[in-house]
Design an enzyme around this catalytic site. Structure first.
Site, mmCIF file in Angstrom:
data_model
loop_
_atom_site.group_PDB
_atom_site.id
_atom_site.type_symbol
_atom_site.label_atom_id
_atom_site.label_comp_id
_atom_site.label_asym_id
_atom_site.label_seq_id
_atom_site.Cartn_x
_atom_site.Cartn_y
_atom_site.Cartn_z
ATOM 1 N N ARG A 261 0.840 -1.203 0.000
ATOM 2 C CA ARG A 261 0.000 0.000 0.000
ATOM 3 C C ARG A 261 0.871 1.247 0.000
ATOM 4 O O ARG A 261 1.838 1.329 0.755
ATOM 5 C CB ARG A 261 -0.908 0.011 1.239
ATOM 6 C CG ARG A 261 -1.836 -1.184 1.255
ATOM 7 C CD ARG A 261 -2.832 -1.119 2.390
ATOM 8 N NE ARG A 261 -3.644 -2.332 2.392
ATOM 9 C CZ ARG A 261 -4.592 -2.621 3.276
ATOM 10 N NH1 ARG A 261 -4.849 -1.755 4.252
ATOM 11 N NH2 ARG A 261 -5.271 -3.738 3.186
ATOM 12 N N ARG A 276 2.273 0.898 10.430
ATOM 13 C CA ARG A 276 1.761 1.293 9.122
ATOM 14 C C ARG A 276 2.902 1.222 8.110
ATOM 15 O O ARG A 276 3.765 2.082 8.077
ATOM 16 C CB ARG A 276 1.204 2.731 9.195
ATOM 17 C CG ARG A 276 0.418 3.168 7.963
ATOM 18 C CD ARG A 276 -0.209 4.527 8.174
ATOM 19 N NE ARG A 276 -1.096 4.536 9.326
ATOM 20 C CZ ARG A 276 -2.369 4.146 9.293
ATOM 21 N NH1 ARG A 276 -2.905 3.731 8.169
ATOM 22 N NH2 ARG A 276 -3.101 4.170 10.383
ATOM 23 N N GLU A 348 -6.480 -1.042 15.470
ATOM 24 C CA GLU A 348 -7.045 -1.955 14.473
ATOM 25 C C GLU A 348 -6.067 -3.056 14.057
ATOM 26 O O GLU A 348 -4.911 -2.805 13.751
ATOM 27 C CB GLU A 348 -7.460 -1.159 13.232
ATOM 28 C CG GLU A 348 -8.022 -2.041 12.136
ATOM 29 C CD GLU A 348 -8.275 -1.279 10.828
ATOM 30 O OE1 GLU A 348 -8.253 -0.037 10.855
ATOM 31 O OE2 GLU A 348 -8.481 -1.953 9.810
ATOM 32 N N SER A 351 -10.278 -6.193 9.902
ATOM 33 C CA SER A 351 -11.465 -5.511 9.439
ATOM 34 C C SER A 351 -12.287 -6.551 8.682
ATOM 35 O O SER A 351 -11.783 -7.173 7.755
ATOM 36 C CB SER A 351 -11.046 -4.372 8.511
ATOM 37 O OG SER A 351 -12.130 -3.527 8.241
ATOM 38 N N ARG A 390 1.011 -6.515 12.633
ATOM 39 C CA ARG A 390 0.402 -5.894 13.813
ATOM 40 C C ARG A 390 0.220 -6.908 14.940
ATOM 41 O O ARG A 390 0.256 -6.544 16.115
ATOM 42 C CB ARG A 390 -0.931 -5.244 13.431
ATOM 43 C CG ARG A 390 -0.716 -3.982 12.597
ATOM 44 C CD ARG A 390 -1.983 -3.214 12.326
ATOM 45 N NE ARG A 390 -1.678 -2.001 11.566
ATOM 46 C CZ ARG A 390 -2.583 -1.097 11.190
ATOM 47 N NH1 ARG A 390 -3.862 -1.275 11.511
ATOM 48 N NH2 ARG A 390 -2.218 -0.035 10.513
#
Length: 423
Positions: A261, A276, A348, A351, A390
């Site tokens: 990403r 991130r 988070e 999801s 994560r």
RNA sequence: GGAGAAGUGGCCGAGUGGUCGAAGGCGAUUGACUCGAAAUCAAUUGAGCGGCUUUGCUGCUCCGUGGGUUCAAAUCCCACCUUCUCCGCCA
């Protein structure tokens, strides 16, 4: 993508859900184009019917050896008009398609209406954040001290937001991948897939990354190939352009892939550590389900993701995203957040979404209902099961000891070949 | 990367300009026969968009994809994609 007919007949609904999503898309031009197109379609179809009839007459006249030049002349004139109208229809179609691809999905009725993440609703919590007898360190401090996380080398080899894992850190990453894949394939009934990590523009469009979010993706310069931002893309598109039988549903797929990403627009956020990253590992679950069962399947999918964290004994909570915070293609999304002691916050880690028929319509995946009848669109679901990097952070921070060592959760020890701690 | 061959309905496969949305076969569904099954026989059996006197009738479109030629294209022309074979290269 939404059904144009549905939009046409439910203008008010569309306007109100766009507002609930803070989306300023204007449906008026879309409806005007739709109207114009249908008018032209009627006209061209009538002309074509006449032409087909005339052409048949030419054929039979010639078979009888008669002259047909007058009909041919008339048909030529009709053909020219058809060409003009069809050209215009083609333009309208392209424009209509562009517009339709930019309309976000309709939220499910059970989704809390809200402006942003502050209106998300907590559904449940599991576990209690551990009380440390010392000041818990952030994962970047723990990892660098143990020599298992190297942010400098990541930046040197690529750029910032890349990390090098070393030794037991690299093994822990691999252990988490294998642990999660085994859990989902053996306990939860998923079929393991190893998909391409680069996919075509068409595939990216099927799940909704394109055309709207091209800036978030890495693209290959000389080919129509894009690096996947999540395994959701190849897994969901596995049945693009297919008509399935309802008896085949639901289909459960799971895959480990790296995810890429660009994180454009996230410049100031989470710059330290590996929360991130431009490249991260993830185990992803995808389901194709019938329209009747998809919300039931969403609950199970979310539970499958939570099971990973229960097995690792890491405190977490599950929230339901509000209309303002939900992703473009989702009808309903649960986020799972892990406790990070250093930030004193839940963050988070997964999801889980039901996209209903939004993606299915884009990629044209349908099923024939039991007992026959017309094919209908499948419902597609996806959920992280779960983000590997994560999770590694969560393990480092939640299982840290005062002396800087980290205890390996029992469930991971076999995957670490018996290693019970990193020091 | 170079040379060649091929892409037709759920599957196999015929079709080189005119009732072809597409022969034939397989499969599937329904019916007949049968105590039942098999075999046999008969009928039905793609998708999208639209119209209607809406459980049926009807118009348009779809033969890898996109263009073009023609009154008319699965069929002719061009480009592209995919698959296969050979050569090259590579893990």
């Amino acid at each position: 993508m939404l059904d144009l007919r549905w939009i046409r007949n439910n203008e008010d609904d569309v306007r109100s859900f766009l507002a609930a999503r803070n989306n300023d898309f204007d449906i008026a031009p879309l409806l005007a184009l739709d109207e114009e197109k249908r008018k032209l379609l009627t006209e061209t179809e009538e002309l074509k019917a006449r032409r087909n009839e005339g052409s048949k007459k030419v054929g039979s006249a010639r078979a009888r050896g008669e002259d047909a030049s007058q009909i041919m002349e008339e048909m030529r004139a009709i053909g020219e008009r058809v060409k003009v109208i069809d050209g215009r229809i083609g333009e309208i179609d392209a424009r209509l398609n562009d517009l339709l691809l930019s309309v976000p999905n309709r939220p499910h009725g059970s989704v809390p209406v809200g402006k942003d993440e502050n209106d998300n609703v907590e559904i449940r919590r599991w576990g209690t954040p551990k009380e440390f007898s010392f000041e818990p360190k952030a994962h970047w401090d723990i990892g660098e001290a143990l020599g298992i996380l190297d942010f400098e080398k990541g930046a040197a080899l690529a750029q910032s937001r890349f990390t090098v894992l070393r030794g037991q850190g690299a093994r822990l990453e691999r252990a988490l991948i294998n642990f999660m894949l085994d859990l989902h394939t053996e306990q939860h009934g998923y079929l393991e897939i190893e998909p391409p990590f680069l996919v075509s523009g068409k595939t990216m469009t099927g799940t909704g990354q394109l055309p709207k979010f091209a800036d978030d993706l890495y693209k290959c310069e000389n080919d129509d190939l894009w690096l996947i931002p999540t395994a959701e893309v190849p897994l969901t598109n596995l049945h693009a352009d297919e008509i399935l039988e309802e008896e085949q549903l639901p289909l459960y797929y799971v895959a480990y892939t790296p995810c890429f990403r660009r994180e454009a627009g996230a410049y100031g956020r989470d710059v330290r550590g590996m929360l991130r990253q431009h490249q991260f590992d993830k185990v992803e679950m995808v389901k194709l389900a019938s329209q009747e069962t998809s919300y039931e399947e969403l609950e199970k999918l979310t539970d499958n993701a939570e099971e990973v964290l229960r097995s690792l004994d890491i405190p977490h909570r599950t929230i339901c995203l509000s209309t303002g915070d939900m992703g473009f293609g989702s009808s309903k999304t649960y986020d799972i957040e892990v406790w990070l002691p250093s930030q004193h916050k839940y963050r988070e880690i997964s999801s889980c979404s039901n996209c209903e028929d939004f993606q299915a319509r884009r990629m044209n995946t349908r099923y024939r209902p039991k007992g026959g009848g017309k094919p209908v669109y499948v419902h597609t679901l996806n959920g992280s099961g779960i983000a590997i990097g994560r999770t590694l952070i969560a393990v480092l921070e939640n299982c840290q000891r005062e002396d800087g060592s980290v205890e390996i959760p029992a469930a991971l020890v076999p995957y670490m070949r018996g290693v019970t701690e990193i020091r």
